[in-house]
Design a protein around this motif. Sequence first.
Motif, PDB file in Angstrom:
ATOM      1  N   MET A 339       3.623  11.841  10.200  1.00  0.00           N
ATOM      2  CA  MET A 339       4.117  11.361   8.910  1.00  0.00           C
ATOM      3  C   MET A 339       4.165   9.837   8.869  1.00  0.00           C
ATOM      4  O   MET A 339       3.757   9.204   7.886  1.00  0.00           O
ATOM      5  CB  MET A 339       5.503  11.947   8.615  1.00  0.00           C
ATOM      6  N   ALA A 340       4.641   9.224   9.948  1.00  0.00           N
ATOM      7  CA  ALA A 340       4.707   7.765  10.020  1.00  0.00           C
ATOM      8  C   ALA A 340       3.307   7.164  10.040  1.00  0.00           C
ATOM      9  O   ALA A 340       3.053   6.114   9.431  1.00  0.00           O
ATOM     10  CB  ALA A 340       5.482   7.345  11.264  1.00  0.00           C
ATOM     11  N   ARG A 341       2.399   7.854  10.707  1.00  0.00           N
ATOM     12  CA  ARG A 341       1.014   7.393  10.780  1.00  0.00           C
ATOM     13  C   ARG A 341       0.366   7.389   9.396  1.00  0.00           C
ATOM     14  O   ARG A 341      -0.283   6.417   9.002  1.00  0.00           O
ATOM     15  CB  ARG A 341       0.259   8.330  11.722  1.00  0.00           C
ATOM     16  N   ASN A 342       0.574   8.456   8.652  1.00  0.00           N
ATOM     17  CA  ASN A 342       0.017   8.532   7.295  1.00  0.00           C
ATOM     18  C   ASN A 342       0.636   7.485   6.376  1.00  0.00           C
ATOM     19  O   ASN A 342      -0.054   6.897   5.531  1.00  0.00           O
ATOM     20  CB  ASN A 342       0.237   9.931   6.722  1.00  0.00           C
ATOM     21  N   ALA A 343       1.943   7.271   6.542  1.00  0.00           N
ATOM     22  CA  ALA A 343       2.629   6.258   5.737  1.00  0.00           C
ATOM     23  C   ALA A 343       2.080   4.865   6.053  1.00  0.00           C
ATOM     24  O   ALA A 343       1.929   4.026   5.150  1.00  0.00           O
ATOM     25  CB  ALA A 343       4.132   6.311   5.984  1.00  0.00           C
ATOM     26  N   LEU A 344       1.763   4.615   7.327  1.00  0.00           N
ATOM     27  CA  LEU A 344       1.224   3.318   7.716  1.00  0.00           C
ATOM     28  C   LEU A 344      -0.155   3.092   7.109  1.00  0.00           C
ATOM     29  O   LEU A 344      -0.460   1.987   6.628  1.00  0.00           O
ATOM     30  CB  LEU A 344       1.149   3.217   9.244  1.00  0.00           C
ATOM     31  N   ILE A 345      -0.995   4.121   7.092  1.00  0.00           N
ATOM     32  CA  ILE A 345      -2.316   3.998   6.482  1.00  0.00           C
ATOM     33  C   ILE A 345      -2.186   3.715   4.986  1.00  0.00           C
ATOM     34  O   ILE A 345      -2.909   2.883   4.426  1.00  0.00           O
ATOM     35  CB  ILE A 345      -3.156   5.267   6.742  1.00  0.00           C
ATOM     36  N   ALA A 346      -1.259   4.389   4.333  1.00  0.00           N
ATOM     37  CA  ALA A 346      -1.021   4.135   2.914  1.00  0.00           C
ATOM     38  C   ALA A 346      -0.534   2.704   2.696  1.00  0.00           C
ATOM     39  O   ALA A 346      -0.955   2.034   1.734  1.00  0.00           O
ATOM     40  CB  ALA A 346       0.011   5.122   2.373  1.00  0.00           C
ATOM     41  N   PHE A 347       0.326   2.235   3.588  1.00  0.00           N
ATOM     42  CA  PHE A 347       0.805   0.847   3.509  1.00  0.00           C
ATOM     43  C   PHE A 347      -0.351  -0.130   3.681  1.00  0.00           C
ATOM     44  O   PHE A 347      -0.458  -1.124   2.951  1.00  0.00           O
ATOM     45  CB  PHE A 347       1.867   0.616   4.582  1.00  0.00           C
ATOM     46  N   PHE A 348      -1.236   0.140   4.641  1.00  0.00           N
ATOM     47  CA  PHE A 348      -2.415  -0.713   4.844  1.00  0.00           C
ATOM     48  C   PHE A 348      -3.265  -0.770   3.573  1.00  0.00           C
ATOM     49  O   PHE A 348      -3.769  -1.835   3.201  1.00  0.00           O
ATOM     50  CB  PHE A 348      -3.264  -0.186   6.001  1.00  0.00           C
ATOM     51  N   ALA A 349      -3.449   0.374   2.915  1.00  0.00           N
ATOM     52  CA  ALA A 349      -4.268   0.412   1.704  1.00  0.00           C
ATOM     53  C   ALA A 349      -3.661  -0.455   0.603  1.00  0.00           C
ATOM     54  O   ALA A 349      -4.376  -1.193  -0.087  1.00  0.00           O
ATOM     55  CB  ALA A 349      -4.417   1.854   1.226  1.00  0.00           C
ATOM     56  N   VAL A 350      -2.334  -0.388   0.455  1.00  0.00           N
ATOM     57  CA  VAL A 350      -1.650  -1.204  -0.560  1.00  0.00           C
ATOM     58  C   VAL A 350      -1.781  -2.688  -0.223  1.00  0.00           C
ATOM     59  O   VAL A 350      -2.056  -3.525  -1.101  1.00  0.00           O
ATOM     60  CB  VAL A 350      -0.169  -0.798  -0.667  1.00  0.00           C
ATOM     61  N   VAL A 351      -1.608  -3.027   1.055  1.00  0.00           N
ATOM     62  CA  VAL A 351      -1.735  -4.431   1.481  1.00  0.00           C
ATOM     63  C   VAL A 351      -3.156  -4.930   1.248  1.00  0.00           C
ATOM     64  O   VAL A 351      -3.365  -6.062   0.793  1.00  0.00           O
ATOM     65  CB  VAL A 351      -1.339  -4.590   2.963  1.00  0.00           C
ATOM     66  N   LEU A 352      -4.149  -4.090   1.543  1.00  0.00           N
ATOM     67  CA  LEU A 352      -5.543  -4.484   1.322  1.00  0.00           C
ATOM     68  C   LEU A 352      -5.795  -4.780  -0.151  1.00  0.00           C
ATOM     69  O   LEU A 352      -6.435  -5.801  -0.485  1.00  0.00           O
ATOM     70  CB  LEU A 352      -6.475  -3.372   1.798  1.00  0.00           C
ATOM     71  N   LEU A 353      -5.304  -3.939  -1.032  1.00  0.00           N
ATOM     72  CA  LEU A 353      -5.493  -4.180  -2.466  1.00  0.00           C
ATOM     73  C   LEU A 353      -4.764  -5.449  -2.908  1.00  0.00           C
ATOM     74  O   LEU A 353      -5.280  -6.229  -3.715  1.00  0.00           O
ATOM     75  CB  LEU A 353      -5.009  -2.977  -3.270  1.00  0.00           C
ATOM     76  N   GLY A 354      -3.554  -5.665  -2.371  1.00  0.00           N
ATOM     77  CA  GLY A 354      -2.826  -6.884  -2.690  1.00  0.00           C
ATOM     78  C   GLY A 354      -3.545  -8.129  -2.204  1.00  0.00           C
ATOM     79  O   GLY A 354      -3.647  -9.138  -2.932  1.00  0.00           O
ATOM     80  N   MET A 355      -4.081  -8.073  -0.987  1.00  0.00           N
ATOM     81  CA  MET A 355      -4.849  -9.201  -0.449  1.00  0.00           C
ATOM     82  C   MET A 355      -6.111  -9.452  -1.273  1.00  0.00           C
ATOM     83  O   MET A 355      -6.513 -10.603  -1.478  1.00  0.00           O
ATOM     84  CB  MET A 355      -5.221  -8.924   1.018  1.00  0.00           C
ATOM     85  N   THR A 356      -6.728  -8.372  -1.723  1.00  0.00           N
ATOM     86  CA  THR A 356      -7.940  -8.499  -2.540  1.00  0.00           C
ATOM     87  C   THR A 356      -7.645  -9.258  -3.835  1.00  0.00           C
ATOM     88  O   THR A 356      -8.397 -10.156  -4.230  1.00  0.00           O
ATOM     89  CB  THR A 356      -8.518  -7.111  -2.854  1.00  0.00           C
ATOM     90  N   ILE A 357      -6.533  -8.908  -4.478  1.00  0.00           N
ATOM     91  CA  ILE A 357      -6.163  -9.604  -5.714  1.00  0.00           C
ATOM     92  C   ILE A 357      -5.864 -11.072  -5.442  1.00  0.00           C
ATOM     93  O   ILE A 357      -6.289 -11.963  -6.189  1.00  0.00           O
ATOM     94  CB  ILE A 357      -4.959  -8.901  -6.364  1.00  0.00           C
ATOM     95  N   LEU A 358      -5.146 -11.340  -4.349  1.00  0.00           N
ATOM     96  CA  LEU A 358      -4.851 -12.729  -3.989  1.00  0.00           C
ATOM     97  C   LEU A 358      -6.136 -13.503  -3.734  1.00  0.00           C
ATOM     98  O   LEU A 358      -6.266 -14.674  -4.127  1.00  0.00           O
ATOM     99  CB  LEU A 358      -3.956 -12.771  -2.741  1.00  0.00           C
ATOM    100  N   TRP A 359      -7.092 -12.854  -3.065  1.00  0.00           N
ATOM    101  CA  TRP A 359      -8.368 -13.519  -2.784  1.00  0.00           C
ATOM    102  C   TRP A 359      -9.131 -13.813  -4.073  1.00  0.00           C
ATOM    103  O   TRP A 359      -9.664 -14.906  -4.256  1.00  0.00           O
ATOM    104  CB  TRP A 359      -9.209 -12.661  -1.856  1.00  0.00           C
ATOM    105  N   PHE A 360      -9.171 -12.846  -4.964  1.00  0.00           N
ATOM    106  CA  PHE A 360      -9.852 -13.046  -6.244  1.00  0.00           C
ATOM    107  C   PHE A 360      -9.195 -14.160  -7.056  1.00  0.00           C
ATOM    108  O   PHE A 360      -9.865 -14.854  -7.830  1.00  0.00           O
ATOM    109  CB  PHE A 360      -9.847 -11.750  -7.059  1.00  0.00           C
TER     110      PHE A 360
END
Length: 367
Positions: A339-360
């Motif tokens: 469960m923690a592993r899946n939550a971490l992957i979901a967190f990574f996905a959100v961070v990636l999208l946030g970083m993408t917006i910041l980069w753009f």
Amino acid sequence: MKIRLWVFLLFVHVAVLGCMAWLARSYGGMAVASCRWDCVDAYMRIVAHGYDPVPSLAPWWLGQANWAFFPAFPLALLALRDLTGLSAPDVGIALNAVLLPVLAWLCYLYQNRKWGPVNYRLYFLFFFTFPATLWFRIQYTECMFGLFLVGMAWAILNNRFYMASLCALLLCLTRPTGILCVLTCAVFYLFISWQRLSDRGTRARLRGLVAPAMNATLLVMAGGCGISLFMIYLYHLTGDSLAFSHIQIAWHRAFHIPGYWIWYSLEHRKHVNLVVATALDMIVIYEGFKKKFYLEATVLLTTFMVAFSSSILSIHRIIMANPFFFMIVYACMMDMRPMARNALIAFFAVVLLGMTILWFRDSNLLF
């Protein structure tokens, strides 16, 4: 099994790339929105005009030149631009979009071989959502560098030294830290070969080390040839074969004792985000040694110490956007509950999208 693996790999890759393309709509499209900083100031200028014969006099680039950027990636963009007729930024996005799934597949094979078995579904979900993959998708060298690095390590693991040497040559034409990776891999290969002969006498061990020593020499010579080709070109262009290193002073890079640049950043209250990234880098490298990722952690540590001693600028890309860093993080993640592993992957996905917006948005938090 192999078909299912590739179908799942490509599905996740295309899904994440599609999300990034959708986010880029408001910023002029993927190619325009993602071409920031080094992409505009260096790679696209190399593609359009070649390497600078002298440092620039432009106000935003005063005293700087693009000699610090090695030629493999911009030459690939130039060739593909002329071949396809697309713009260089479009070609850069397309090139990395093709190279990234190959890199992910190689990383999976490598990690499965050394520390397997690896669940490919979980692995590719983690790999493509890890925040540092942002630099694997935009017009930067990280994807190409990672492909040649893991390709070299995989070839060494399978005792294919002609292929490993070709990867070493291309690796050293991609980024200046490539030669550090080649030297580290060659030394580790010799050490492991010596350990495998531990049941023999000293003379027999030395005789048995002749072939591995020849292989390691071939690897180092290929890497040295790669960086030498660029040095010869720079000598012809500028009269300084080490111009790629000397021009770093324009970015205020200078060698100091380890820790100096951390103290400098904290004292002047600048680049605090990079101080945090540096701490995370050190934690992951330490965990790599704890989990017996000795080669991978040493490659990261060697690269880290050289980068860390000259500046902390771009330290988050130099270390975190290295496939060996991914492998260590994945191994740490596997110690967690599902469960923690899946939550971490979901967190990574959100961070990636946030970083993408910041980069753009051209945010300096990611520079």
